[in-house]
Design a protein around this motif. Structure first.
Motif, PDB file in Angstrom:
ATOM      1  N   ARG A  23       0.836  -1.210   0.000  1.00 26.97           N
ATOM      2  CA  ARG A  23       0.000   0.000   0.000  1.00 26.97           C
ATOM      3  C   ARG A  23       0.869   1.258   0.000  1.00 26.97           C
ATOM      4  O   ARG A  23       0.609   2.215  -0.738  1.00 26.97           O
ATOM      5  N   ILE A  24       1.903   1.255   0.830  1.00 29.15           N
ATOM      6  CA  ILE A  24       2.786   2.427   0.912  1.00 29.15           C
ATOM      7  C   ILE A  24       3.519   2.623  -0.409  1.00 29.15           C
ATOM      8  O   ILE A  24       3.651   3.748  -0.906  1.00 29.15           O
ATOM      9  N   ALA A  25       4.013   1.526  -0.997  1.00 28.84           N
ATOM     10  CA  ALA A  25       4.755   1.620  -2.258  1.00 28.84           C
ATOM     11  C   ALA A  25       3.877   2.182  -3.366  1.00 28.84           C
ATOM     12  O   ALA A  25       4.321   3.027  -4.165  1.00 28.84           O
ATOM     13  N   ASP A  26       2.637   1.726  -3.440  1.00 30.86           N
ATOM     14  CA  ASP A  26       1.720   2.241  -4.463  1.00 30.86           C
ATOM     15  C   ASP A  26       1.480   3.739  -4.250  1.00 30.86           C
ATOM     16  O   ASP A  26       1.422   4.509  -5.218  1.00 30.86           O
ATOM     17  N   ALA A  27       1.331   4.140  -2.997  1.00 35.39           N
ATOM     18  CA  ALA A  27       1.125   5.563  -2.714  1.00 35.39           C
ATOM     19  C   ALA A  27       2.359   6.383  -3.062  1.00 35.39           C
ATOM     20  O   ALA A  27       2.245   7.528  -3.530  1.00 35.39           O
ATOM     21  N   GLN A  28       3.551   5.809  -2.861  1.00 36.57           N
ATOM     22  CA  GLN A  28       4.807   6.508  -3.161  1.00 36.57           C
ATOM     23  C   GLN A  28       5.197   6.381  -4.635  1.00 36.57           C
ATOM     24  O   GLN A  28       6.158   7.006  -5.080  1.00 36.57           O
ATOM     25  N   ASN A  29       4.478   5.507  -5.372  1.00 35.08           N
ATOM     26  CA  ASN A  29       4.759   5.257  -6.784  1.00 35.08           C
ATOM     27  C   ASN A  29       6.157   4.663  -6.982  1.00 35.08           C
ATOM     28  O   ASN A  29       6.912   5.053  -7.863  1.00 35.08           O
ATOM     29  N   VAL A  30       6.501   3.701  -6.121  1.00 39.22           N
ATOM     30  CA  VAL A  30       7.781   3.001  -6.218  1.00 39.22           C
ATOM     31  C   VAL A  30       7.531   1.505  -6.036  1.00 39.22           C
ATOM     32  O   VAL A  30       6.484   1.098  -5.514  1.00 39.22           O
ATOM     33  N   PRO A  31       8.466   0.645  -6.447  1.00 33.49           N
ATOM     34  CA  PRO A  31       8.325  -0.793  -6.199  1.00 33.49           C
ATOM     35  C   PRO A  31       8.356  -1.085  -4.697  1.00 33.49           C
ATOM     36  O   PRO A  31       9.045  -0.392  -3.939  1.00 33.49           O
ATOM     37  N   PRO A  32       7.639  -2.109  -4.233  1.00 31.52           N
ATOM     38  CA  PRO A  32       7.594  -2.413  -2.792  1.00 31.52           C
ATOM     39  C   PRO A  32       8.962  -2.646  -2.164  1.00 31.52           C
ATOM     40  O   PRO A  32       9.218  -2.201  -1.040  1.00 31.52           O
ATOM     41  N   TYR A  33       9.864  -3.345  -2.869  1.00 34.11           N
ATOM     42  CA  TYR A  33      11.160  -3.662  -2.254  1.00 34.11           C
ATOM     43  C   TYR A  33      12.012  -2.419  -2.046  1.00 34.11           C
ATOM     44  O   TYR A  33      12.992  -2.454  -1.289  1.00 34.11           O
ATOM     45  N   VAL A  34      11.672  -1.313  -2.694  1.00 32.66           N
ATOM     46  CA  VAL A  34      12.396  -0.063  -2.481  1.00 32.66           C
ATOM     47  C   VAL A  34      12.033   0.528  -1.115  1.00 32.66           C
ATOM     48  O   VAL A  34      12.849   1.184  -0.473  1.00 32.66           O
ATOM     49  N   VAL A  35      10.803   0.275  -0.664  1.00 32.62           N
ATOM     50  CA  VAL A  35      10.400   0.729   0.671  1.00 32.62           C
ATOM     51  C   VAL A  35      11.187  -0.051   1.719  1.00 32.62           C
ATOM     52  O   VAL A  35      11.928   0.522   2.513  1.00 32.62           O
ATOM     53  N   PHE A  36      11.019  -1.363   1.736  1.00 31.88           N
ATOM     54  CA  PHE A  36      11.817  -2.250   2.581  1.00 31.88           C
ATOM     55  C   PHE A  36      11.954  -3.583   1.858  1.00 31.88           C
ATOM     56  O   PHE A  36      11.010  -4.033   1.192  1.00 31.88           O
ATOM     57  N   THR A  37      13.088  -4.235   2.003  1.00 28.19           N
ATOM     58  CA  THR A  37      13.272  -5.549   1.404  1.00 28.19           C
ATOM     59  C   THR A  37      12.540  -6.605   2.219  1.00 28.19           C
ATOM     60  O   THR A  37      12.151  -6.379   3.367  1.00 28.19           O
ATOM     61  N   ASP A  38      12.367  -7.786   1.617  1.00 30.60           N
ATOM     62  CA  ASP A  38      11.756  -8.895   2.344  1.00 30.60           C
ATOM     63  C   ASP A  38      12.562  -9.251   3.588  1.00 30.60           C
ATOM     64  O   ASP A  38      11.995  -9.596   4.633  1.00 30.60           O
ATOM     65  N   SER A  39      13.891  -9.198   3.489  1.00 30.62           N
ATOM     66  CA  SER A  39      14.722  -9.553   4.642  1.00 30.62           C
ATOM     67  C   SER A  39      14.510  -8.563   5.790  1.00 30.62           C
ATOM     68  O   SER A  39      14.523  -8.950   6.965  1.00 30.62           O
ATOM     69  N   THR A  40      14.275  -7.282   5.460  1.00 32.27           N
ATOM     70  CA  THR A  40      13.979  -6.301   6.508  1.00 32.27           C
ATOM     71  C   THR A  40      12.621  -6.587   7.144  1.00 32.27           C
ATOM     72  O   THR A  40      12.477  -6.514   8.372  1.00 32.27           O
ATOM     73  N   LEU A  41      11.633  -6.948   6.322  1.00 36.28           N
ATOM     74  CA  LEU A  41      10.320  -7.297   6.879  1.00 36.28           C
ATOM     75  C   LEU A  41      10.418  -8.531   7.766  1.00 36.28           C
ATOM     76  O   LEU A  41       9.753  -8.612   8.804  1.00 36.28           O
ATOM     77  N   GLU A  42      11.216  -9.501   7.353  1.00 37.81           N
ATOM     78  CA  GLU A  42      11.387 -10.695   8.185  1.00 37.81           C
ATOM     79  C   GLU A  42      12.025 -10.349   9.524  1.00 37.81           C
ATOM     80  O   GLU A  42      11.650 -10.896  10.565  1.00 37.81           O
ATOM     81  N   ASP A  43      12.989  -9.433   9.503  1.00 40.23           N
ATOM     82  CA  ASP A  43      13.627  -9.019  10.750  1.00 40.23           C
ATOM     83  C   ASP A  43      12.625  -8.288  11.639  1.00 40.23           C
ATOM     84  O   ASP A  43      12.623  -8.447  12.865  1.00 40.23           O
ATOM     85  N   MET A  44      11.762  -7.477  11.019  1.00 36.45           N
ATOM     86  CA  MET A  44      10.695  -6.824  11.795  1.00 36.45           C
ATOM     87  C   MET A  44       9.785  -7.870  12.442  1.00 36.45           C
ATOM     88  O   MET A  44       9.405  -7.748  13.615  1.00 36.45           O
ATOM     89  N   ALA A  45       9.414  -8.890  11.665  1.00 36.47           N
ATOM     90  CA  ALA A  45       8.505  -9.918  12.176  1.00 36.47           C
ATOM     91  C   ALA A  45       9.148 -10.706  13.307  1.00 36.47           C
ATOM     92  O   ALA A  45       8.454 -11.180  14.218  1.00 36.47           O
ATOM     93  N   ARG A  46      10.483 -10.840  13.276  1.00 35.82           N
ATOM     94  CA  ARG A  46      11.177 -11.536  14.359  1.00 35.82           C
ATOM     95  C   ARG A  46      11.278 -10.661  15.607  1.00 35.82           C
ATOM     96  O   ARG A  46      11.000 -11.093  16.721  1.00 35.82           O
ATOM     97  N   GLN A  47      11.704  -9.389  15.406  1.00 37.75           N
ATOM     98  CA  GLN A  47      11.956  -8.509  16.554  1.00 37.75           C
ATOM     99  C   GLN A  47      10.684  -7.877  17.120  1.00 37.75           C
ATOM    100  O   GLN A  47      10.615  -7.553  18.302  1.00 37.75           O
TER     101      GLN A  47
END
Length: 733
Positions: A551-575
């Motif tokens: 949702r944020i990427a679409d609003a910013q008009n950029v690809p999702p991985y430019v907002v955060f990578t999958d590995s960053t999201l996984e680290d968020m989900a862990r921490q």
């Protein structure tokens, strides 16, 4: 127009700080990857530098951080417009002032960029080699201080490389124009000869050469027989739902055909090749970058210009013509460091096609290209660790087998099959090289069917010579003999089998042939590890964060991985950070992204954590599951009632009848109980035969979130939704 919020409004001055300070502030990482810091210090010292680092290894950081640390403008030579746009968007979200100049811009836009460069508001400027070498651009560059020239995809400058581009050959002009400005050459794929050629052609002075390890341990390597490719592909991608992947094809037509077939089966797919209108190619590529299209079927024209970090798998429908190209293409998977899969479908017919193309076109380096094709063929046919073979090509040794390729996971057991090959070749010759595989097998096995007898095939000398082998055994051995070049398929003659390039050596020159028994032939199986309850909760939060990112990427008009990578999201989900300070500790969260996106992600995480805490409190307050009772009616929640009856040994049908509910509702209760950590054995609720048939249907029609009706319809109602959902749950866990 620049605003106060734009990263271009900041004028950067050199601070002399340690490079890791820049890494943490702008990129959100606490430590460098191997070699990055040494490369940065070499560049900052003003020395010409050659960087050979695999795709996803972090080449861009090696010149972007020096650009921030040094006074002046860093000029980056990039071959593709999409690559420039992608990297500049990512730099902006990291709070770094960057821009590009290319043919997609109007005159005013270019002038605005040039003005920002002259005023010191830009630290990195991306340009094409053609633009860089124009006379007007030379005048523009002379108006400011240049910190360095970074030549990306530097292998394009060498005629020895796999992707030679004539426009790169004039880049040695930079040394004449700016003799005191360091030149940085970066590439992901270059053998020893190509590396030396890059240095010579750029007129580099005693360059520091950094060669990072090519060992991408997060990539699994697999080679499968090039038979029933559509079926194998759909099986593989059905086990990786909702992930992005690329399938490389040899021809434009095969790209379109494959994409069409996948779309007919319900997959989100598109095709990309050089024969399309440029606007359509750009539209399709953008849709893939933004996760609006999940699967890209493409020729090798696709992918060089993207930094998409969340490609989870790459398949090759056809064998590439050299290892450099293959390595670069599989390197587009798992750029974020997470486990990713690569699959190569191999058929000797691809080797024959490339050989014919090369010998007919007769390029100047024909002998070199044929030698590289042979090395690629050897890799595909190998029965030893594939990663060791791949790394040795780039002059890197791996002391022990990798454990993450198909050969390591399922070691091949070969046997001397020279006699088998000779029997097959003898029969092919005596049949005039004019019968297809099934007929040949019938002849070898001594079949008495009408087709064999009526044509007199039972009279040839080798009739029945292979009666000791089953039909499927012969089919497997013939496929292997085709793959290694002993036999060929005459596609233009109704798929008749004929002698291959190695046939005479096998028949007359004593060449031995080793084959793999059918039970050991590689199969397209993707193993799914059992998930603990903690892992399941982490995955659930990851999916919520991924939805928010989209949702944020679409609003910013950029690809999702430019907002955060999958590995960053996984680290968020862990921490599970719930404060800004805790959010800073997540790998990949820099100050700019904390400022822009921190509130949204922290709110989502806090909401999820609150829900989980509430559920835990409710669970603590609830009664433990009661012991089985004979007459008393179950009490408590609806799932609790189902669990108690299941623990008494009742079947789904019996529980449904006792509770006056549908079997599918009971099945869903048991699935949820199993996922919640209760002792429910889902495997016992469905027979192996039922599971196989449902899995086969899923492989054909795919799985849509919360929609199993296409699977139900495909099975023509033979299995209820409960058994379909149980199968899906078993596949996921």
């Amino acid at each position: 127009m620049l605003t106060d919020e734009s990263p271009l409004s900041t004028v950067y001055e050199p601070t002399g700080q340690d490079p890791v300070v820049y890494l943490k502030r702008y990129y959100g990482y606490d430590r460098f990857r191997p070699m990055q810091e040494a490369i940065i210090r070499s560049i900052v010292s003003g020395r010409d530098t050659v960087v050979l680092m695999p795709t996803g290894g972090g080449k861009s950081v090696c010149f972007q951080i020096p650009a921030l640390m040094m006074p002046g403008l860093c000029v980056v030579v990039s071959p593709l417009i999409a690559l420039m746009k992608d990297q500049v968007e990512a730099l902006h979200l990291n709070g770094i002032a960057a821009a590009y100049i290319n043919s997609s811009q109007g005159v005013k836009e270019m002038r605005d960029v040039e003005a920002n460069c002259v005023s010191g508001k830009i630290k990195l400027l991306y340009v094409s080699p053609e633009k860089l070498l124009s006379e007007s651009f030379y005048v523009f560059l002379n108006r400011m201080k240049i910190s360095m020239f970074a030549i990306d995809e530097a292998h394009c400058i060498s005629s020895w490389g796999h992707d030679f581009r004539p426009e790169y050959t004039q880049l040695n002009t930079l040394r004449k124009w700016f003799p005191n400005v360091p030149i940085i050459a970066l590439t992901a794929t270059a053998d020893r000869l190509t590396r030396q050629d890059i240095s010579d052609r750029l007129d580099m002075r005693d360059p520091a050469v950094f060669i990072a390890s090519f060992n991408r341990t997060n990539l699994s390597l697999q080679v499968l027989p090039g038979t029933n490719r559509i079926g194998q592909i759909t099986k593989l991608i059905s086990l990786k739902p909702n992930t992005s992947g690329i399938i490389y094809c040899l021809s434009r037509k095969s790209c379109e055909t494959l994409a069409t077939k996948l779309m007919e089966k319900g997959y989100s797919a598109a095709f990309y090749h050089a024969g399309m209108e440029s606007s359509e190619r750009a539209r399709i590529q953008e849709a893939f970058l933004r996760d609006d299209v999940k699967i890209m079927c493409a020729t090798i024209a696709f992918g060089m210009g993207i930094d998409k970090s969340n490609v989870r798998w790459v398949m090759h429908y056809n064998m590439p013509k050299n290892i450099e190209g293959y390595y670069q293409e599989i390197g587009r998977a798992g750029r974020d460091g997470l486990p990713s899969q690569t699959v190569l479908f191999y058929s000797f017919a691809d080797v024959a096609t490339y050989t014919q193309m090369l010998t007919e076109n007769k390029p100047a380096n024909l002998e070199l290209q044929l030698a590289k094709l042979e090395r690629m063929k050897q890799y595909a046919e190998a029965n030893t660790c594939r990663r060791q073979i791949l790394l040795s090509y780039f002059s890197e040794q791996l002391p022990e087998p990798c454990g993450n390729c198909d050969v390591c996971r399922s070691p091949r057991i070969t046997f001397d099959a020279t006699t088998v090959a000779q029997k097959a070749l003898s029969a092919i010759i005596r049949l005039g090289e004019r019968v297809p595989m099934n007929v040949l097998i019938d002849v070898l096995r001594g079949s008495r069917n009408y087709s064999i007898v009526s044509q007199g095939f039972d009279k040839i000398k080798t009739y029945g010579a292979g009666a000791d082998l089953k039909f499927e055994e012969w089919r497997s051995y013939l496929h292997q003999l085709i793959n290694i070049g002993v036999i060929e398929v005459a596609y233009e003659n109704h798929y008749a089998l004929r002698k291959g390039l190695l046939a005479d050596d096998v028949l007359f020159n004593g060449k031995t042939i080793s084959l793999v028994r059918p039970d050991d032939v590689p199969k397209p199986v993707v193993e799914k590890a059992t998930r603990t309850r903690t892992e399941s909760n982490r995955d659930e939060l990851f999916e919520r964060l991924r939805t928010l990112r989209k949702r944020i990427a679409d609003a910013q008009n950029v690809p999702p991985y430019v907002v955060f990578t999958d590995s960053t999201l996984e680290d968020m989900a862990r921490q599970r950070p719930t404060t800004p300070d805790a959010f800073r500790n997540v790998s990949g969260v820099g100050e700019r992204k904390l400022e822009m996106f921190g509130t949204a992600f922290l709110t989502e995480i806090a909401d999820y954590v609150g829900v989980q805490v509430g559920e835990s409190q409710r669970q603590v307050r609830s009664e433990a599951p009661s012991r089985p009772r004979e007459a008393a009616k179950p009490k408590g929640s609806t799932q609790q009632m189902t669990l108690e009856l299941y623990q008494q040994g009742m079947t789904i049908q019996q529980i449904a009848q006792a509770r006056e509910l549908g079997p599918s509702s009971i099945a869903n209760h048991l699935i949820q109980l199993s996922q919640g950590g209760y002792d429910v054995e889902l495997e016992s609720l469905i027979t192996p035969a039922e599971r196989r048939e449902i899995e086969a249907a899923i492989a054909i029609v795919g799985i849509e979130e919360n929609r199993t009706k296409p699977v139900f319809d495909h099975l023509e109602g033979r299995y209820d939704y409960g058994k379909i959902n149980i199968t899906i749950a078993l596949m996921k866990h």
